[in-house]
Write a protein that holds these residues in place. Structure first.
Motif, PDB file in Angstrom:
ATOM      1  N   GLY A   1      58.922  -2.999   2.214  1.00 32.01           N
ATOM      2  CA  GLY A   1      59.241  -1.574   2.097  1.00 32.01           C
ATOM      3  C   GLY A   1      58.674  -0.918   0.850  1.00 32.01           C
ATOM      4  O   GLY A   1      59.081   0.166   0.451  1.00 32.01           O
ATOM      5  N   SER A   2      57.684  -1.559   0.211  1.00 25.69           N
ATOM      6  CA  SER A   2      57.107  -0.994  -1.014  1.00 25.69           C
ATOM      7  C   SER A   2      55.944  -0.059  -0.707  1.00 25.69           C
ATOM      8  O   SER A   2      55.351   0.522  -1.606  1.00 25.69           O
ATOM      9  N   GLY A   3      55.585   0.067   0.579  1.00 28.02           N
ATOM     10  CA  GLY A   3      54.509   0.987   0.928  1.00 28.02           C
ATOM     11  C   GLY A   3      53.133   0.347   0.974  1.00 28.02           C
ATOM     12  O   GLY A   3      52.121   1.008   0.736  1.00 28.02           O
ATOM     13  N   LYS A   4      53.070  -0.933   1.313  1.00 29.54           N
ATOM     14  CA  LYS A   4      51.771  -1.626   1.420  1.00 29.54           C
ATOM     15  C   LYS A   4      50.917  -0.995   2.516  1.00 29.54           C
ATOM     16  O   LYS A   4      49.718  -0.759   2.334  1.00 29.54           O
ATOM     17  N   THR A   5      51.542  -0.741   3.657  1.00 32.88           N
ATOM     18  CA  THR A   5      50.780  -0.211   4.784  1.00 32.88           C
ATOM     19  C   THR A   5      50.127   1.123   4.415  1.00 32.88           C
ATOM     20  O   THR A   5      48.998   1.414   4.801  1.00 32.88           O
ATOM     21  N   GLU A   6      50.857   1.912   3.642  1.00 29.10           N
ATOM     22  CA  GLU A   6      50.331   3.196   3.180  1.00 29.10           C
ATOM     23  C   GLU A   6      49.090   2.973   2.297  1.00 29.10           C
ATOM     24  O   GLU A   6      48.111   3.727   2.387  1.00 29.10           O
TER      25      GLU A   6
ATOM     26  N   ASN B   1      51.913  10.735   3.637  1.00 28.94           N
ATOM     27  CA  ASN B   1      52.714  10.658   2.420  1.00 28.94           C
ATOM     28  C   ASN B   1      51.828  10.804   1.185  1.00 28.94           C
ATOM     29  O   ASN B   1      50.710  10.287   1.156  1.00 28.94           O
ATOM     30  N   VAL B   2      52.342  11.491   0.192  1.00 30.68           N
ATOM     31  CA  VAL B   2      51.650  11.504  -1.098  1.00 30.68           C
ATOM     32  C   VAL B   2      51.948  10.164  -1.772  1.00 30.68           C
ATOM     33  O   VAL B   2      53.107   9.771  -1.884  1.00 30.68           O
ATOM     34  N   LEU B   3      50.909   9.478  -2.182  1.00 29.18           N
ATOM     35  CA  LEU B   3      51.129   8.147  -2.747  1.00 29.18           C
ATOM     36  C   LEU B   3      51.902   8.224  -4.057  1.00 29.18           C
ATOM     37  O   LEU B   3      51.739   9.161  -4.834  1.00 29.18           O
TER      38      LEU B   3
ATOM     39  N   ASP C   1      59.816  -1.440  10.808  1.00 23.62           N
ATOM     40  CA  ASP C   1      60.310  -0.442   9.866  1.00 23.62           C
ATOM     41  C   ASP C   1      61.250   0.510  10.604  1.00 23.62           C
ATOM     42  O   ASP C   1      60.832   1.558  11.068  1.00 23.62           O
TER      43      ASP C   1
ATOM     44  N   ILE D   1      59.884   2.086  -1.968  1.00 17.61           N
ATOM     45  CA  ILE D   1      59.614   3.525  -2.017  1.00 17.61           C
ATOM     46  C   ILE D   1      60.908   4.299  -2.277  1.00 17.61           C
ATOM     47  O   ILE D   1      61.982   3.883  -1.852  1.00 17.61           O
TER      48      ILE D   1
ATOM     49  N   ARG E   1      65.903   0.266   4.738  1.00 19.65           N
ATOM     50  CA  ARG E   1      64.570   0.741   4.388  1.00 19.65           C
ATOM     51  C   ARG E   1      64.485   2.248   4.168  1.00 19.65           C
ATOM     52  O   ARG E   1      63.481   2.761   3.707  1.00 19.65           O
ATOM     53  N   LYS E   2      65.538   2.985   4.518  1.00 18.79           N
ATOM     54  CA  LYS E   2      65.520   4.436   4.275  1.00 18.79           C
ATOM     55  C   LYS E   2      66.689   4.881   3.404  1.00 18.79           C
ATOM     56  O   LYS E   2      66.642   5.896   2.746  1.00 18.79           O
TER      57      LYS E   2
ATOM     58  N   ARG F   1      51.218   3.962  13.883  1.00 20.57           N
ATOM     59  CA  ARG F   1      50.902   4.531  12.564  1.00 20.57           C
ATOM     60  C   ARG F   1      49.396   4.651  12.388  1.00 20.57           C
ATOM     61  O   ARG F   1      48.894   5.673  11.919  1.00 20.57           O
TER      62      ARG F   1
ATOM     63  N   GLN G   1      51.315   3.117  -5.983  1.00 23.22           N
ATOM     64  CA  GLN G   1      50.433   2.964  -4.813  1.00 23.22           C
ATOM     65  C   GLN G   1      49.026   3.459  -5.151  1.00 23.22           C
ATOM     66  O   GLN G   1      48.036   2.817  -4.822  1.00 23.22           O
TER      67      GLN G   1
HETATM   68  P1  ADP Z   1      55.546  -2.166   3.609  1.00 20.43           P
HETATM   69  O1  ADP Z   1      54.293  -2.228   4.443  1.00 20.43           O
HETATM   70  O2  ADP Z   1      55.326  -2.565   2.176  1.00 20.43           O
HETATM   71  O3  ADP Z   1      56.734  -2.868   4.207  1.00 20.43           O
HETATM   72  P2  ADP Z   1      55.547   0.605   4.412  1.00 20.43           P
HETATM   73  O4  ADP Z   1      54.160   1.040   4.118  1.00 20.43           O
HETATM   74  O5  ADP Z   1      55.928   0.312   5.823  1.00 20.43           O
HETATM   75  O6  ADP Z   1      55.951  -0.638   3.484  1.00 20.43           O
HETATM   76  O7  ADP Z   1      56.523   1.689   3.782  1.00 20.43           O
HETATM   77  C1  ADP Z   1      57.929   1.651   3.951  1.00 20.43           C
HETATM   78  C2  ADP Z   1      58.428   3.024   4.335  1.00 20.43           C
HETATM   79  O8  ADP Z   1      58.192   3.948   3.265  1.00 20.43           O
HETATM   80  C3  ADP Z   1      57.707   3.577   5.549  1.00 20.43           C
HETATM   81  O9  ADP Z   1      58.655   4.238   6.346  1.00 20.43           O
HETATM   82  C4  ADP Z   1      56.709   4.556   4.964  1.00 20.43           C
HETATM   83  O10 ADP Z   1      56.434   5.627   5.853  1.00 20.43           O
HETATM   84  C5  ADP Z   1      57.395   5.056   3.715  1.00 20.43           C
HETATM   85  N1  ADP Z   1      56.445   5.380   2.634  1.00 20.43           N
HETATM   86  C6  ADP Z   1      55.423   4.623   2.200  1.00 20.43           C
HETATM   87  N2  ADP Z   1      54.772   5.210   1.175  1.00 20.43           N
HETATM   88  C7  ADP Z   1      55.394   6.388   0.952  1.00 20.43           C
HETATM   89  C8  ADP Z   1      55.221   7.474   0.003  1.00 20.43           C
HETATM   90  N3  ADP Z   1      54.248   7.440  -0.912  1.00 20.43           N
HETATM   91  N4  ADP Z   1      56.066   8.505   0.085  1.00 20.43           N
HETATM   92  C9  ADP Z   1      57.063   8.544   1.003  1.00 20.43           C
HETATM   93  N5  ADP Z   1      57.289   7.577   1.911  1.00 20.43           N
HETATM   94  C10 ADP Z   1      56.481   6.500   1.889  1.00 20.43           C
END
Ligand code: ADP
Ligand code: ZN
Ligand code: ZN
Length: 725
Positions: free
Chosen positions: A220-225, A193-195, A543, A374, A583-584, A257, A199
């Motif tokens: 669902g804010s993209g912490k893992t990313e 994913n592009v941050l 997720d 996200i 979450r989607k 992941r 992020q």
């Molecule tokens: P968290 O760890 O905060 O709960 P995740 O990292 O699991 O959040 O992200 C939630 C969802 O959003 C995941 O399905 C992930 O793949 C997606 N996601 C995260 N960052 C991005 C991004 N920059 N662009 C698109 N999708 C993203």
């Protein structure tokens, strides 16, 4: 040279350093075999020195170095010394944390697989062997056709004699290759994913900083990313990373992941591994082959060098503090290693612990926020339903009207639902309505839980099983009352309402065995519509894009734990479980059932108001003198002999009273009493509880008064315990 050695004997009396004459190749960090009190024992060299205070005729010599490359790397050894001092632990216990038993005791080895190949061209080979050795010729022909052949297979097909004699003549080569016992599923390379700007900002703030960060991002804010990008950056600089999660076996998704983002670089360490698998993973880390460690609490001791970042995901989770000896706090270990390597430590959570959040507000941690989901997705609406008015309106089922209608809507839309109930089994107790008899465990002072599937009563403390009652053993009445409902009964009732919808159950009973969690989650993820019913293990990190509805059936279970953290824990649990929905797509909806609809924990949680909750709760802690404004210390004494346990706690209490006289008002509270659960696994339990203004001297003094050996009694000290049962 003199080697200073710690011996591997779990006894306080030998918890010191002994001097031995070193062998030529002895080095710091090595495991050695030494003579000790008439036996030979395992020891660890923690220092080399020219000096000893022992007279030379008293000095003994190391019998053997157990390795040529020290298993304890310098950083890890220093870490152990630090832990021993700060957590009042035996050094040999700390070393045990750092070296898993498969490594320490040499009871596992690398497994090799052998393959054979030809070392000459076929004509030369045939010439050397001659025409009469039929089996050897057949093997040569086969190798010529196929390139190479598995050693075992060749022995089966052509006989051991033929294989060995070809190897001896040098015509066939035997090549070893390492076999890994843990297989990583073929990683589909996922699109990166592009941050988002938020992020990216978080990544830029964190990377390369020698600091601790609290990354507070809503579910669902993209912490893992963010974690993965920071790790990628560390790897690009030739560094390594540790990523801790509460329990990796619960979250196969996280595993996938990471595996697809960092193929062949991941090693995992968690309690679900076999000894052989653990050995392989540890060794891959030790040799530098794996540069990203993903694992539960104990992975914080992984022997990676040159760390570029340490991440603790879901940092508030109680699994980061071990509940048994040797007791340590993962945050403190991670902090030590991050500072040693001058790298960032990232604590991530949607619901940070009050302790961590306070440290962030005080400036000790740097707060980084990801306040939104996200793609601009909304947080799911959380609706609070008052169960008392449901009952008054004649609804005695476990599901409120609102919950049922929302659940039905979700199913009709071909979506998935998660129902959360933090109790497993069918009913929390069984009781006679006539005489009040309650079924209890013989060995523990607790009610037995009814499991309908097995038609058994089970003790959730010791695992003992009993036949279900048909009538009361006391008065023979058949009028039996069932206690509060658990996962099993929820599934039962749902099956009657939704007979055609797949319903999965995830709790300690259904997830036994290897990959138990993974199997259920995999089935669930591929089935729509469907319902997943589970205990708090469904709250963590999952997720799944199709989950639209979350029902929290009895939020009060954790609220009325009589423990100063119960508000905090309930807030965290509600937020985490709710976070699985929507979450989607913008279709998330949560129903929270409670008998205390006005409670501020639910008010703040349903508004996603972490700051509001924090302010209120931290004020309460301040005015009542609870952590982080004080330390709670518990000394737990247990013994099969009630008397011995009582005498021991009395002895400790008498000493504690002297401390109270010494420290006066700094000790806010001091009391000795039977533990809330008076007996577990046939052992009687008593505890001393104290609360005092945080002060290392007082802590040390309390540890000291409990530091003695009493036959058949165990004494365990912990600070700010996770639970007080
Ligand atoms: P968290 O760890 O905060 O709960 P995740 O990292 O699991 O959040 O992200 C939630 C969802 O959003 C995941 O399905 C992930 O793949 C997606 N996601 C995260 N960052 C991005 C991004 N920059 N662009 C698109 N999708 C993203
Ligand atoms: Zn029991
Ligand atoms: Zn009865």
């Amino acid at each position: 040279m003199i080697a200073k050695v710690v011996v591997d004997i779990p006894n306080d009396a030998v918890d010191k350093v002994f001097d031995y004459i070193a062998l030529d190749d002895t080095e710091v960090g090595m495991r050695v075999r030494v003579p000790f009190a008439g036996r030979t024992v395992l020891g660890y060299v923690i220092e080399m020195s020219e000096h000893t205070t022992l007279e030379s005729d008293k000095l003994k010599t190391i019998i053997k170095n157990l390795e040529s490359v020290p298993k304890l790397k310098p950083e890890i050894l220093k870490l152990c010394l630090f832990l021993a001092e700060h957590f009042f632990l035996r050094l040999s216990d700390c070393i045990k944390l750092a070296l898993p038993s498969c490594v320490r005791l040499d009871n596992q080895h690398a497994q090799n697989k052998y393959t054979l190949s030809l070392s000459y061209d076929i004509d030369t080979a045939i010439n050397i062997v001659g025409k009469r050795a039929k089996n050897q010729l057949a093997l040569i022909a086969s190798l010529n056709d196929q390139g190479d052949l598995d050693f075992q297979k060749a022995v089966e097909l052509f006989g051991r004699t033929a294989v060995n004699s070809l190897i001896e003549k040098g015509i066939v080569l035997k090549n070893a290759s390492r076999v890994m016992r843990l297989s990583y599923s073929e990683s589909k390379q996922t699109v990166k994913n592009v941050l988002t700007p938020t992020q990216q900002h978080a990544v830029n703030t964190i990377k390369n900083q020698d600091r601790t960060f609290l990354l507070q991002g809503v579910t669902g804010s993209g912490k893992t990313e963010v974690y993965m990008t920071v790790i990628e950056d560390a790897l690009a600089q030739g560094k390594t990373a540790i990523m801790l999660v509460p329990e990796i076996s619960l979250t196969p998704q996280m595993m996938n992941r990471f595996n697809s983002r960092f193929p062949n670089q991941i090693a995992v360490l968690h309690s679900g591994l076999s000894e052989g698998e653990r050995y392989d993973e540890w060794d891959r880390i030790f040799t530098g082959e794996a540069r990203v460690v993903l694992g539960a609490r104990s992975a914080v001791f992984a022997p990676v060098e040159n760390l570029g970042v340490i991440i603790i995901d879901e940092e508030h989770d109680s699994s980061y503090v071990s509940e048994s000896n040797p007791r340590y706090d993962t945050h403190a270990v991670a902090e030590y290693r991050a500072r040693y390597n001058k790298c960032p430590l990232v604590l991530g959570s949607a619901t940070p612990s009050l302790d961590s959040y306070k440290l962030a507000l005080d400036g000790k941690y740097t707060l980084v926020k990801l306040p939104e989901r996200i793609n601009g997705l909304q947080m799911p609406k959380i609706e609070i339903v008052d169960m008392l008015s449901e009952v008054l309106n004649g609804n005695v089922s476990p599901f409120s009207k609102k919950l049922l209608s929302k659940l039905t809507e979700c199913i009709e839309n071909k979506k998935q639902a998660i129902l959360f109930i933090n109790r497993r089994g069918f009913a929390s107790f069984v009781m006679c309505r006539e005489c009040g008899y309650r079924a209890k465990c013989d060995d523990c002072e607790v009610s037995l839980v009814y499991h309908k599937e097995d038609n058994e009563l089970k003790c959730h403390f010791c695992g003992k099983r009993y036949r279900m009652l048909t009538n009361c053993p006391n008065c023979h009445s058949t009028n039996i009352k069932y206690g509060a409902l658990g996962t099993e009964r929820v599934v039962n009732e749902l099956r009657q309402i939704f007979p055609d919808i797949p319903i999965f159950r995830m709790d300690n009973d259904t997830t036994r065995g290897k990959d138990g969690h993974k199997k259920i989650l995999e089935q669930f993820s591929h089935t729509t519509p469907s319902i997943l019913v589970g205990t708090q293990m469904i709250a963590k990190g999952h997720d799944y894009p199709n989950v639209a509805f979350v029902g929290i059936l009895d939020a009060d279970v954790s609220l009325y734990n009589s423990d100063y953290k119960s508000n905090e824990r309930t807030f965290q649990l509600v937020t985490q479980v709710a976070g699985r929905a929507g979450r989607k797509n913008n279709d998330g909806y949560v129903v929270l059932q409670t008998y205390a609809p006005k409670h501020y924990v639910y008010r703040f949680a349903s508004n996603y108001d972490f700051e509001g909750f924090y302010d209120r709760e931290i004020n309460l802690r301040k005015t009542t003198g609870f952590p982080p404004y004080s330390n709670i210390l518990r000394i737990l004494v247990s013994s099969v002999s009630d008397n011995r346990a009582k005498e021991t706690i009395k002895k400790i209490y008498d000493r504690a009273v002297k401390l109270k006289e010494l420290y006066g008002k700094d000790i806010i509270f001091l009391q000795a009493m039977p533990s809330p659960v008076k007996r577990i696994q046939t052992k009687y339990r008593y505890q001393l509880l104290t609360r005092y203004a945080p002060n290392d001297k007082i802590t040390k003094d309390f540890y000291d008064i409990a530091d003695f050996i009493e036959k058949d009694v165990s004494i365990f000290v912990e600070i700010n315990p996770n639970n007080l049962r």
